[in-house]
Write an enzyme that holds these catalytic residues in place. Structure first.
Site, PDB file in Angstrom:
ATOM      1  N   HIS A  90      -3.355  -5.771   0.825  1.00  0.00           N
ATOM      2  CA  HIS A  90      -2.723  -6.019   2.123  1.00  0.00           C
ATOM      3  C   HIS A  90      -2.663  -7.520   2.458  1.00  0.00           C
ATOM      4  O   HIS A  90      -3.626  -8.052   3.010  1.00  0.00           O
ATOM      5  CB  HIS A  90      -3.530  -5.332   3.224  1.00  0.00           C
ATOM      6  CG  HIS A  90      -3.442  -3.842   3.178  1.00  0.00           C
ATOM      7  ND1 HIS A  90      -2.495  -3.138   3.891  1.00  0.00           N
ATOM      8  CD2 HIS A  90      -4.171  -2.921   2.515  1.00  0.00           C
ATOM      9  CE1 HIS A  90      -2.645  -1.845   3.657  1.00  0.00           C
ATOM     10  NE2 HIS A  90      -3.654  -1.676   2.826  1.00  0.00           N
ATOM     11  N   GLU A 101      -1.035  -8.817   4.831  1.00  0.00           N
ATOM     12  CA  GLU A 101      -0.995  -8.966   6.297  1.00  0.00           C
ATOM     13  C   GLU A 101      -2.394  -8.966   6.895  1.00  0.00           C
ATOM     14  O   GLU A 101      -2.588  -9.461   8.004  1.00  0.00           O
ATOM     15  CB  GLU A 101      -0.112  -7.874   6.919  1.00  0.00           C
ATOM     16  CG  GLU A 101      -0.726  -6.486   7.038  1.00  0.00           C
ATOM     17  CD  GLU A 101      -0.699  -5.684   5.737  1.00  0.00           C
ATOM     18  OE1 GLU A 101      -0.352  -6.252   4.682  1.00  0.00           O
ATOM     19  OE2 GLU A 101      -1.048  -4.495   5.786  1.00  0.00           O
ATOM     20  N   CYS A 142       0.842  -1.202   0.000  1.00  0.00           N
ATOM     21  CA  CYS A 142       0.000   0.000   0.000  1.00  0.00           C
ATOM     22  C   CYS A 142       0.877   1.253   0.000  1.00  0.00           C
ATOM     23  O   CYS A 142       1.570   1.509  -0.969  1.00  0.00           O
ATOM     24  CB  CYS A 142      -0.965  -0.056   1.180  1.00  0.00           C
ATOM     25  SG  CYS A 142      -2.381   1.046   0.996  1.00  0.00           S
TER      26      CYS A 142
END
Lengths: 229, 80
Positions: free
Chosen positions: A203, A205, A86
């Protein structure tokens, strides 16, 4: 695998990244402040999402010139793995480690939702736990994720297998409505030429735990764990 | 002391969705004559020194290093 997460003023996904790396590696990632000029000796440098320096001037422009980035550029050029997610992707294009630029979303709206990506190149340290062309589920949350590169640069990225991920539908089809931000060729993430630097808007994560939506993102960290341990 | 003004604009080949939204708003206000809008930034800098060409080259370097992303943006410098 030893890892570090870079923290800028305005980073807000640094702790999510920390948790994902801790879970997969079993080791505590080192949190490195942007004003430091020394990088610890690690196998993976992660530049997290957020709004570094309030997105002043351009997203990632200020962070790209912060003291720690000089050291990161040096280490990346020596082959250390660098992952930018990002805002981290924006920083990597701004500092020149990755080609192209991230522009305002074509819709002019901030987009926050789950998306599917096709894995375009599974022969790298970041993606070896995925099947080639497999659709995976992760999430995006950005206002400036519209990847742009001039035709000559784009041809090189495409021709050299530097595209990591593209936005697709749940069946893995590259349809226009699956592209959340207007990125050219639906590009969601790219590698550098040497494949040791990956920048991506979605993302991984945030999809590293079954309890919070899925584990497709976690497989990226598992790939790294396999390659770098 | 000298002053420089930097204009940063998107390259002509780069789409400008913000400019398009501004154009739509202008058309909505009845300005049908607004056929195309492209927007950008103006950055004013006060600089020490009084040598025109030194200031020009210093501001050019600032643009290349930080003020513009030359992948997508053009810049133009005026010494005021």
């Amino acid at each position: 695998m030893k890892s570090a997460v870079i923290v800028f003023p305005g980073s807000n996904c640094d702790r999510d990244m920390q948790v994902a790396l801790r879970e997969v590696t079993g080791k505590e990632p080192q949190m490195v402040w942007h004003g430091d000029s020394q990088m610890p000796n690690v196998d993976l440098i992660a530049i997290p999402g957020g709004f570094s320096y309030g997105d002043y001037l351009r997203c990632g422009a200020m962070a790209a010139n912060s003291p720690i980035m000089k050291e990161i550029v040096k280490q990346a050029n020596e082959g250390v793995a660098v992952l930018g997610v990002c805002n981290g992707f924006q920083v990597l294009t701004e500092c020149g480690l990755l080609p192209g630029a991230l522009m305002r979303n074509a819709s002019l709206r901030f987009v926050c939702k789950d998306v599917h990506l096709t894995v375009e190149n599974n022969t790298t340290a970041f993606t070896s736990n995925y099947q080639q062309n497999e659709p995976i589920l992760v999430s995006v949350a950005h206002g400036d994720g519209n990847f742009f590169a001039e035709p000559e640069t784009l041809n090189k990225i495409e021709g050299d297998g530097q595209v990591a991920f593209r936005y697709c539908n749940a069946d893995g089809e590259l349809v226009a409505r699956a592209n959340p931000n207007g990125s050219v060729n639906a590009i969601a993430g790219i590698f550098n030429e040497q494949r040791n630097v990956l920048g991506m808007m979605p993302h991984p994560e945030r999809h590293s735990d079954k309890a919070i939506g899925g584990t497709d993102g976690g497989r990226l960290f598992e790939s790294l764990m396999g390659a770098l341990s | 002391m000298m002053k420089a003004r930097v204009f940063v604009t998107l390259k002509p080949a780069v789409l400008d969705p913000q400019g398009k939204a501004i154009q739509n708003a202008l058309n909505g206000l009845g300005f049908d004559e607004a056929q195309s809008v492209r927007q950008g930034k103006v950055i004013d800098i006060e600089l020490s020194g009084d040598d025109n060409s030194a200031v020009q080259s210093s501001v050019t370097e600032m643009c290349e290093k930080l003020l513009a992303n030359t992948v997508i943006e053009d810049y133009r410098i005026e010494i005021l």
